[in-house]
Design an enzyme around this catalytic site. Structure first.
Site, PDB file in Angstrom:
ATOM      1  N   CYS A   1       5.653 -18.247   5.985  1.00 27.50           N
ATOM      2  CA  CYS A   1       5.583 -17.288   4.874  1.00 27.50           C
ATOM      3  C   CYS A   1       4.135 -16.858   4.655  1.00 27.50           C
ATOM      4  CB  CYS A   1       6.148 -17.925   3.600  1.00 27.50           C
ATOM      5  SG  CYS A   1       5.829 -16.965   2.117  1.00 27.50           S
TER       6      CYS A   1
ATOM      7  N   ASP B   1      -3.772  -6.849  -3.977  1.00 28.20           N
ATOM      8  CA  ASP B   1      -2.879  -6.371  -2.913  1.00 28.20           C
ATOM      9  C   ASP B   1      -3.737  -5.742  -1.813  1.00 28.20           C
ATOM     10  OD1 ASP B   1       0.423  -5.473  -2.880  1.00 28.20           O
ATOM     11  OD2 ASP B   1      -0.947  -4.603  -1.405  1.00 28.20           O
TER      12      ASP B   1
ATOM     13  N   HIS C   1       7.447 -21.990  -3.305  1.00 32.15           N
ATOM     14  CA  HIS C   1       8.099 -20.933  -2.529  1.00 32.15           C
ATOM     15  C   HIS C   1       9.489 -20.662  -3.090  1.00 32.15           C
ATOM     16  CE1 HIS C   1       8.936 -18.336   0.932  1.00 32.15           C
ATOM     17  NE2 HIS C   1      10.175 -18.760   0.762  1.00 32.15           N
TER      18      HIS C   1
ATOM     19  N   HIS D   1       8.680 -13.922  -0.733  1.00 35.19           N
ATOM     20  CA  HIS D   1       8.140 -14.981  -1.613  1.00 35.19           C
ATOM     21  C   HIS D   1       7.930 -14.277  -2.945  1.00 35.19           C
ATOM     22  CE1 HIS D   1       5.174 -18.546  -2.245  1.00 35.19           C
ATOM     23  NE2 HIS D   1       5.212 -17.854  -3.381  1.00 35.19           N
TER      24      HIS D   1
ATOM     25  N   HIS E   1       7.043 -12.409  -6.055  1.00 36.09           N
ATOM     26  CA  HIS E   1       5.737 -11.904  -6.485  1.00 36.09           C
ATOM     27  C   HIS E   1       5.928 -10.771  -7.470  1.00 36.09           C
ATOM     28  CE1 HIS E   1       6.898  -9.718  -2.815  1.00 36.09           C
ATOM     29  NE2 HIS E   1       6.315  -8.659  -3.353  1.00 36.09           N
TER      30      HIS E   1
HETATM   31  P1  5GP Z   1       6.912  -6.110  -1.622  1.00 38.56           P
HETATM   32  O1  5GP Z   1       7.171  -4.813  -0.925  1.00 38.56           O
HETATM   33  O2  5GP Z   1       7.459  -7.282  -0.858  1.00 38.56           O
HETATM   34  O3  5GP Z   1       7.282  -6.100  -3.069  1.00 38.56           O
HETATM   35  O4  5GP Z   1       5.321  -6.225  -1.660  1.00 38.56           O
HETATM   36  C1  5GP Z   1       4.572  -6.969  -0.756  1.00 38.56           C
HETATM   37  C2  5GP Z   1       3.136  -6.607  -1.014  1.00 38.56           C
HETATM   38  O5  5GP Z   1       2.320  -7.544  -0.350  1.00 38.56           O
HETATM   39  C3  5GP Z   1       2.753  -5.218  -0.484  1.00 38.56           C
HETATM   40  O6  5GP Z   1       2.251  -4.414  -1.559  1.00 38.56           O
HETATM   41  C4  5GP Z   1       1.673  -5.523   0.557  1.00 38.56           C
HETATM   42  O7  5GP Z   1       0.629  -4.577   0.560  1.00 38.56           O
HETATM   43  C5  5GP Z   1       1.185  -6.899   0.149  1.00 38.56           C
HETATM   44  N1  5GP Z   1       0.699  -7.703   1.257  1.00 38.56           N
HETATM   45  C6  5GP Z   1       1.349  -7.934   2.423  1.00 38.56           C
HETATM   46  N2  5GP Z   1       0.612  -8.730   3.219  1.00 38.56           N
HETATM   47  C7  5GP Z   1      -0.520  -9.031   2.530  1.00 38.56           C
HETATM   48  C8  5GP Z   1      -1.673  -9.824   2.831  1.00 38.56           C
HETATM   49  O8  5GP Z   1      -1.815 -10.435   3.899  1.00 38.56           O
HETATM   50  N3  5GP Z   1      -2.644  -9.882   1.874  1.00 38.56           N
HETATM   51  C9  5GP Z   1      -2.533  -9.236   0.674  1.00 38.56           C
HETATM   52  N4  5GP Z   1      -3.554  -9.363  -0.176  1.00 38.56           N
HETATM   53  N5  5GP Z   1      -1.460  -8.477   0.368  1.00 38.56           N
HETATM   54  C10 5GP Z   1      -0.463  -8.374   1.281  1.00 38.56           C
HETATM   55 ZN    ZN Z   2       6.142 -18.599   0.575  1.00 43.57          ZN
END
Ligand code: 5GP
Ligand code: ZN
Length: 114
Positions: A4, A30, A46, A98, A100
């Site tokens: 993850c 982000d 998690h 995960h 968020h």
């Molecule tokens: P979801 O679409 O799952 O709600 O949002 C996942 C968020 O995680 C996205 O806005 C993406 O830019 C962010 N994200 C994905 N990988 C990483 C990473 O390695 N580091 C950081 N800081 N943000 C990440």
């Molecule tokens: Zn996780």
């Protein structure tokens, strides 16, 4: 969970710009910013998504929203307004499985519901 990406961020196996951390939670910027303020607030435990939140997590989730409030104040958007989003599953647009919470602010946000 070993595969993850957010657990790797929690464990500092992947670098991130951490803006808050305690025993239960971590918040970081982000990587793909959608607004001047775009933070992710996550439990260290998690949990896949909101559906995975159990009764025993009640305190954790309450604490998380307290940290969201604090960060909104710290980042100067508490008064101007901000948005908190959690995406759940495929139709919800969740990419990272995960739990968020996105904290978005610092500009007039458009309507992106649907
Ligand atoms: P979801 O679409 O799952 O709600 O949002 C996942 C968020 O995680 C996205 O806005 C993406 O830019 C962010 N994200 C994905 N990988 C990483 C990473 O390695 N580091 C950081 N800081 N943000 C990440
Ligand atoms: Zn996780």
């Amino acid at each position: 969970m070993s595969d993850c990406i957010f657990c790797k961020i929690i464990n500092k196996d992947i670098p991130s710009e951490v803006v808050y951390e305690d025993r239960e939670l971590i918040a970081f910027k982000d990587i793909s910013r959608l607004a001047p303020v775009h933070l992710l607030v996550i439990p260290k435990k998690h949990i896949k998504d909101l559906n995975g939140v159990a009764a025993e997590d009640e305190g954790l989730i309450g604490h998380l929203f307290g940290v969201v409030q604090k960060l909104a104040t710290d980042y100067g958007v508490a008064e101007s307004g901000y948005r908190v989003i959690t995406n759940i599953g495929s139709d919800g647009g969740q990419v990272v499985p995960h739990l968020h919470f996105h904290l978005l602010g610092g500009q007039k946000l458009g309507s992106k519901l649907g």
